[in-house]
Design an enzyme around this catalytic site. Structure first.
Site, PDB file in Angstrom:
ATOM      1  N   LYS B 191       0.860  -1.171   0.000  1.00  0.00           N
ATOM      2  CA  LYS B 191       0.000   0.000   0.000  1.00  0.00           C
ATOM      3  C   LYS B 191       0.904   1.232   0.000  1.00  0.00           C
ATOM      4  CE  LYS B 191      -0.909   2.675   2.678  1.00  0.00           C
ATOM      5  NZ  LYS B 191      -0.768   3.850   3.588  1.00  0.00           N
ATOM      6  N   THR B 202       2.549   6.269   4.577  1.00  0.00           N
ATOM      7  CA  THR B 202       3.319   5.065   4.819  1.00  0.00           C
ATOM      8  C   THR B 202       3.281   4.163   3.614  1.00  0.00           C
ATOM      9  OG1 THR B 202       1.335   4.225   5.836  1.00  0.00           O
ATOM     10  CG2 THR B 202       3.060   4.963   7.276  1.00  0.00           C
TER      11      THR B 202
END
Lengths: 417, 417
Positions: B191, B202
């Protein structure tokens, strides 16, 4: 030169300051048509015999021909008694132009040397504008005789306008210092960061004083002050091929020579010089592309000054911090991330972060009485102070930056298209 | 999870790939309501006894509690025979949360260890979302028993969705390699970078294989490949507090163990692993905030690999290069400036710059037959290749980035407001 669609920065000073005359320095501005039409695009400065010179230049490995030429001439020294000159054009950076670039510098500086009767080794030049296109040096050399005939001690304001590319206001600053035997004056001009056409990402700075300073002392004072002034600003982290700062001391003031930077006179002068440099540097940020916020980033408690600088610049260059500021979002978590990525020594559990006088986080955690509404209200001001204390040592640095706005994208994505 | 105003990236792959089942790895996804409502926000992976682990993590000095915990556990080793687990939540990064952050990690990993009967030292966790807000660990630990009951070898696609924050598409990649005694499979999910809320900056990556690889060999292969894959991408130069990549080998394939990274089997596996890592890394860039162009930057001829990396990242992070690409402007002068500011060894007069197959500048100067129209036409493509040859040595590096658009400003300036 502000175009219709390039209004003066909301962070601009109210007006161009009254700069003092520097005895021994004379200025002229003229239109060579390098690229722009209908405006002055060349400035000439003549400096009287006895003038000493110092300089600071971009560290880019692809720096422009005029930068390499100026560095070589300053390194070689030369005869202060012979006088000196500076010639600058806007509209073309003469960068990445190979041998053609070198011959263009030789032609322009040679024309100035001939017209003023100073040695070629004492004529410095700068060019600011598009990278990679040959500089039409003949257009500049042709107007040199006319410029020489118009040189005037009061011409500095017009010179500040001639070196603008797409700056939205001309930049000037001055100081006066009492030293042994009299008063000396400092006047400086700068261009940069107000770029619609950001290939013109050059910052040019010229500072003049009538003080008497041997060249090595002048250079030392410049070097002592550059890190906390011009090296402490950023608009978009993109270092130019052409940044240049030239400092000239004519020695015409009725005051004693300053032969030691550490003396009382030397310290007084250096402090005044730092003030002029800081003022000009901040004006460059105030004219940052698309800027709507002027941001001071104060880092304290670092292991050393180098680490403090690294952390401050990591914050000042962070697109996430700069877009949060544009959005008036008190997003201090992005400041934490920017500290973390800086590479400087940091201990999460000693870190304190503040906006203005409000401490938002301390000892690695949000303060118990954190007030989001107050933090958000603070962000709506046009001038902001972000503070970071690393809690490790005595290293400190303050730097200045601006926000990252839609207008930055407009200015930079639309150029040339 | 793409919101209505966050359409799927134009650079997204046509569909999520069919990932092979990795024997020994089982997945579940569930909704804990950490921040998002009405969607899965926790993934759980159980890994069979015999699974070896390797990891790579952010170097941020303000890294999150879960990162510090995972690093400590991997460094301590632990018993491969005991099995292992990974638990990840989206919606809250549990970063800069002090001791509360540490206890939240202990609570979540402890709940997983208890429910699965594996040692706590073999349960790694990640959190992605807002920085600086306490993680509601109880909401996650409460759903752990339900997740355990739903673990399934085919659940990896749902897991890939559960770890999304504001990514616009889930990211997966796979490979199969013939080694001595049979075939082994690799499946990975990631992701990152599709953030409407970029405090969630992140990147999380989980890669699984049924190959048999001792932990040190697994870690070596990960370390060997990280620089040319995940360390070779950038969206906006802002390193996260929470980047994590975990690589798990279950050893369930009917094939010989790979005990030497330099063996034929080791090299074949490493090449396949690198392919999966590169694919996932490129998908992260394709989901870069506001991206409309996928850009490969190929640097050759550098003094060494480190210099090549430095130059490539200087170009890939340059706001001026990225806005020019957004504006479809063939502004190669900005590439020159980015080379110059990189700090790497460069000789202006040996530099060659190309867009796609076109060489635009060579030996420090624009090529004689430079064709602005052709260069501009090239820039209108959605996938671009910028080439830079420094002409100095054998150092080479290719990195990937995206353009800098208005949408990046929208996404990042509007968050939280």
């Amino acid at each position: 030169m502000a175009k219709a669609d390039n209004p003066v920065s909301p962070l601009a000073p109210a007006r161009f300051p009254d700069l003092p005359v520097i005895d021994g320095a004379a200025f002229a501005a003229g239109a060579a048509g390098v690229k722009y039409k209908g405006r002055a695009d060349v400035m000439l400065v003549s400096l009287a015999p006895g003038t000493t010179l110092a300089g600071a230049f971009t560290r880019s490995s692809t720096r422009a021909a005029c930068i390499l030429d100026a560095q070589a001439k300053l390194a070689a020294g030369g005869d202060d008694a012979a006088g000196a000159a500076i010639v600058v054009n806007s509209g073309n950076a003469n960068a990445f132009t190979g041998r053609l670039g070198e011959s263009a510098v030789a032609e322009v500086t040679g024309a100035v040397a001939a017209a003023l009767g100073v040695p070629g080794g004492r004529v410095l030049s700068s060019s600011t504008g598009v990278i990679g296109e040959p500089l039409p040096a003949d257009r500049i050399s042709e107007i040199v005789p006319a410029l020489v005939s118009e040189l005037s001690p009061g011409g500095i304001a017009a010179a500040a306008r001639a070196i603008m590319t797409t700056d939205t206001f001309p930049k000037g600053a001055a100081a006066e210092v009492a030293v042994t035997g009299g008063r000396v004056r400092i006047a400086g001009i700068a261009k940069g960061s107000g770029m619609i056409a950001p290939d013109m990402a050059t910052m040019l700075v010229y500072i003049f004083t009538d003080a008497t300073l041997p060249a090595p002392v002048l250079q030392q004072m410049l070097s002592d002050n550059i890190d906390a002034t011009f090296n402490a600003i950023t608009v978009d982290s993109d270092t130019s091929t052409s940044d240049a700062l030239v400092l000239a001391a004519t020695g015409r003031a009725k005051a004693a020579a300053i032969t030691d930077a550490g003396s009382a006179d030397g310290q007084a002068f250096s402090t005044a010089l730092a003030g002029v440099m800081r003022d000009l540097a901040q004006q460059v940020v105030r004219d940052g592309e698309g800027a709507t916020k002027f941001v001071e980033v104060r880092v304290t408690g670092a292991a050393d000054v180098a680490d403090a600088h690294r952390v401050a610049m990591s914050i000042a260059n962070s697109p996430l911090v700069k877009t949060a500021i544009a959005g008036e979002d008190a997003n201090w978590g992005r400041v934490v991330a920017a500290v973390g990525k800086s590479g400087a020594k940091a201990d999460r559990d000693r870190l304190a972060i503040g906006f203005g006088d409000m401490i938002l986080a301390r000892d690695g955690f949000r303060v118990p009485d954190y007030d989001e509404a107050a933090a958000s209200a603070y962000m709506r001001q046009p001038e902001l102070v972000l503070t970071v204390d690393l809690g490790l040592g005595d290293g400190a640095r303050t730097v200045w930056t601006c926000d990252l706005t839609h207008r930055y994208i407009d200015i930079n994505a639309d150029y040339r298209s």
